[in-house]
Write a protein that holds these residues in place. Structure first.
Motif, PDB file in Angstrom:
ATOM      1  N   LYS A  36       0.839  -1.202   0.000  1.00  0.00           N
ATOM      2  CA  LYS A  36       0.000   0.000   0.000  1.00  0.00           C
ATOM      3  C   LYS A  36       0.880   1.260   0.000  1.00  0.00           C
ATOM      4  N   GLN A  37       1.915   1.270   0.845  1.00  0.00           N
ATOM      5  CA  GLN A  37       2.813   2.424   0.916  1.00  0.00           C
ATOM      6  C   GLN A  37       3.573   2.620  -0.399  1.00  0.00           C
ATOM      7  N   GLN A  38       4.081   1.512  -0.950  1.00  0.00           N
ATOM      8  CA  GLN A  38       4.827   1.599  -2.206  1.00  0.00           C
ATOM      9  C   GLN A  38       3.917   2.088  -3.332  1.00  0.00           C
ATOM     10  N   THR A  39       2.709   1.549  -3.375  1.00  0.00           N
ATOM     11  CA  THR A  39       1.768   1.938  -4.423  1.00  0.00           C
ATOM     12  C   THR A  39       1.407   3.413  -4.308  1.00  0.00           C
ATOM     13  N   GLU A  40       1.177   3.883  -3.097  1.00  0.00           N
ATOM     14  CA  GLU A  40       0.847   5.305  -2.906  1.00  0.00           C
ATOM     15  C   GLU A  40       1.975   6.198  -3.397  1.00  0.00           C
ATOM     16  N   LYS A  41       3.203   5.806  -3.100  1.00  0.00           N
ATOM     17  CA  LYS A  41       4.347   6.608  -3.556  1.00  0.00           C
ATOM     18  C   LYS A  41       4.425   6.608  -5.083  1.00  0.00           C
ATOM     19  N   LEU A  42       4.272   5.438  -5.683  1.00  0.00           N
ATOM     20  CA  LEU A  42       4.321   5.360  -7.144  1.00  0.00           C
ATOM     21  C   LEU A  42       3.143   6.093  -7.780  1.00  0.00           C
ATOM     22  N   LYS A  43       1.988   6.005  -7.150  1.00  0.00           N
ATOM     23  CA  LYS A  43       0.803   6.709  -7.657  1.00  0.00           C
ATOM     24  C   LYS A  43       1.073   8.213  -7.704  1.00  0.00           C
ATOM     25  N   LYS A  44       1.644   8.713  -6.631  1.00  0.00           N
ATOM     26  CA  LYS A  44       1.927  10.146  -6.533  1.00  0.00           C
ATOM     27  C   LYS A  44       3.047  10.555  -7.503  1.00  0.00           C
ATOM     28  N   ASP A  45       4.142   9.797  -7.504  1.00  0.00           N
ATOM     29  CA  ASP A  45       5.303  10.168  -8.309  1.00  0.00           C
ATOM     30  C   ASP A  45       5.091   9.963  -9.809  1.00  0.00           C
ATOM     31  N   LEU A  46       4.343   8.913 -10.165  1.00  0.00           N
ATOM     32  CA  LEU A  46       4.198   8.559 -11.576  1.00  0.00           C
ATOM     33  C   LEU A  46       2.803   8.825 -12.136  1.00  0.00           C
ATOM     34  N   LYS A  47       1.919   9.321 -11.257  1.00  0.00           N
ATOM     35  CA  LYS A  47       0.534   9.618 -11.656  1.00  0.00           C
ATOM     36  C   LYS A  47      -0.140   8.384 -12.269  1.00  0.00           C
ATOM     37  N   LEU A  48      -0.175   7.309 -11.491  1.00  0.00           N
ATOM     38  CA  LEU A  48      -0.819   6.075 -11.938  1.00  0.00           C
ATOM     39  C   LEU A  48      -2.330   6.268 -12.015  1.00  0.00           C
ATOM     40  N   ASP A  49      -2.954   5.627 -12.997  1.00  0.00           N
ATOM     41  CA  ASP A  49      -4.415   5.666 -13.060  1.00  0.00           C
ATOM     42  C   ASP A  49      -4.980   4.568 -12.148  1.00  0.00           C
ATOM     43  N   ARG A  50      -6.288   4.524 -12.023  1.00  0.00           N
ATOM     44  CA  ARG A  50      -6.928   3.611 -11.072  1.00  0.00           C
ATOM     45  C   ARG A  50      -6.619   2.147 -11.398  1.00  0.00           C
ATOM     46  N   VAL A  51      -6.654   1.803 -12.682  1.00  0.00           N
ATOM     47  CA  VAL A  51      -6.370   0.434 -13.104  1.00  0.00           C
ATOM     48  C   VAL A  51      -4.935   0.061 -12.732  1.00  0.00           C
ATOM     49  N   GLN A  52      -4.006   0.979 -12.989  1.00  0.00           N
ATOM     50  CA  GLN A  52      -2.603   0.732 -12.646  1.00  0.00           C
ATOM     51  C   GLN A  52      -2.424   0.594 -11.139  1.00  0.00           C
ATOM     52  N   VAL A  53      -3.117   1.424 -10.375  1.00  0.00           N
ATOM     53  CA  VAL A  53      -3.022   1.358  -8.918  1.00  0.00           C
ATOM     54  C   VAL A  53      -3.457  -0.025  -8.436  1.00  0.00           C
ATOM     55  N   ASP A  54      -4.564  -0.521  -8.967  1.00  0.00           N
ATOM     56  CA  ASP A  54      -5.053  -1.844  -8.572  1.00  0.00           C
ATOM     57  C   ASP A  54      -4.053  -2.941  -8.941  1.00  0.00           C
ATOM     58  N   LYS A  55      -3.541  -2.889 -10.173  1.00  0.00           N
ATOM     59  CA  LYS A  55      -2.557  -3.886 -10.621  1.00  0.00           C
ATOM     60  C   LYS A  55      -1.288  -3.810  -9.782  1.00  0.00           C
ATOM     61  N   MET A  56      -0.843  -2.579  -9.523  1.00  0.00           N
ATOM     62  CA  MET A  56       0.403  -2.368  -8.789  1.00  0.00           C
ATOM     63  C   MET A  56       0.283  -2.893  -7.365  1.00  0.00           C
ATOM     64  N   GLU A  57      -0.812  -2.568  -6.711  1.00  0.00           N
ATOM     65  CA  GLU A  57      -0.975  -3.007  -5.326  1.00  0.00           C
ATOM     66  C   GLU A  57      -1.046  -4.537  -5.253  1.00  0.00           C
ATOM     67  N   LYS A  58      -1.765  -5.132  -6.185  1.00  0.00           N
ATOM     68  CA  LYS A  58      -1.862  -6.598  -6.208  1.00  0.00           C
ATOM     69  C   LYS A  58      -0.480  -7.218  -6.458  1.00  0.00           C
ATOM     70  N   TYR A  59       0.239  -6.684  -7.448  1.00  0.00           N
ATOM     71  CA  TYR A  59       1.571  -7.197  -7.761  1.00  0.00           C
ATOM     72  C   TYR A  59       2.530  -7.031  -6.578  1.00  0.00           C
TER      73      TYR A  59
END
Length: 128
Positions: A36-59
């Protein structure tokens, strides 16, 4: 005076125990929390969309579960080079999985982030 010294010793021991417990809690690896922490950082830094956020957190959750398992397997290992190489392989694999989720413009920015992190850590110049 003796009572004061005894009281101070009790306070000191209590404080030491509390600090040690907090350190143990900080070292406890919770794959979901880490993801969750890693995904939040990547979401903020890389501007991930919702689909990417879901995939990233699962991965990252699955990847971090592997990390916890790996670290448990390496506990007690005395060969620092083996530990370093194993962890480096894991990080490389994890970075590859992250890159597969990113779009080209995000990938470019992510690679720059990795370069900056490497230069801050002095990658390749391990403490022998």
């Amino acid at each position: 005076m003796k009572r004061f010294a005894l009281l101070m010793m009790i306070v000191l021991v209590g404080t030491t125990i509390t600090i040690a417990q907090n350190r143990d809690e900080q070292r406890e690896l919770n794959p979901e929390k880490m993801a969750k922490q890693q995904t939040e950082k990547l979401k903020k830094d890389l501007k991930l969309d919702r689909v990417q956020v879901d995939k990233m957190e699962k991965y990252l959750t699955e990847s971090n579960k592997e990390l916890v398992k790996l670290r448990d397997e390496l506990k007690g290992e005395e060969d620092r080079f083996k530990i370093r190489d194993t962890m480096r392989e894991f990080r490389t694999s994890q970075e590859k999985g992250i890159k597969e989720i990113l779009k080209p413009e995000q990938l470019e920015k992510y690679n720059k982030m990795l370069e900056e992190r490497s230069s801050r850590r002095g990658r390749g110049q391990g403490r022998n």
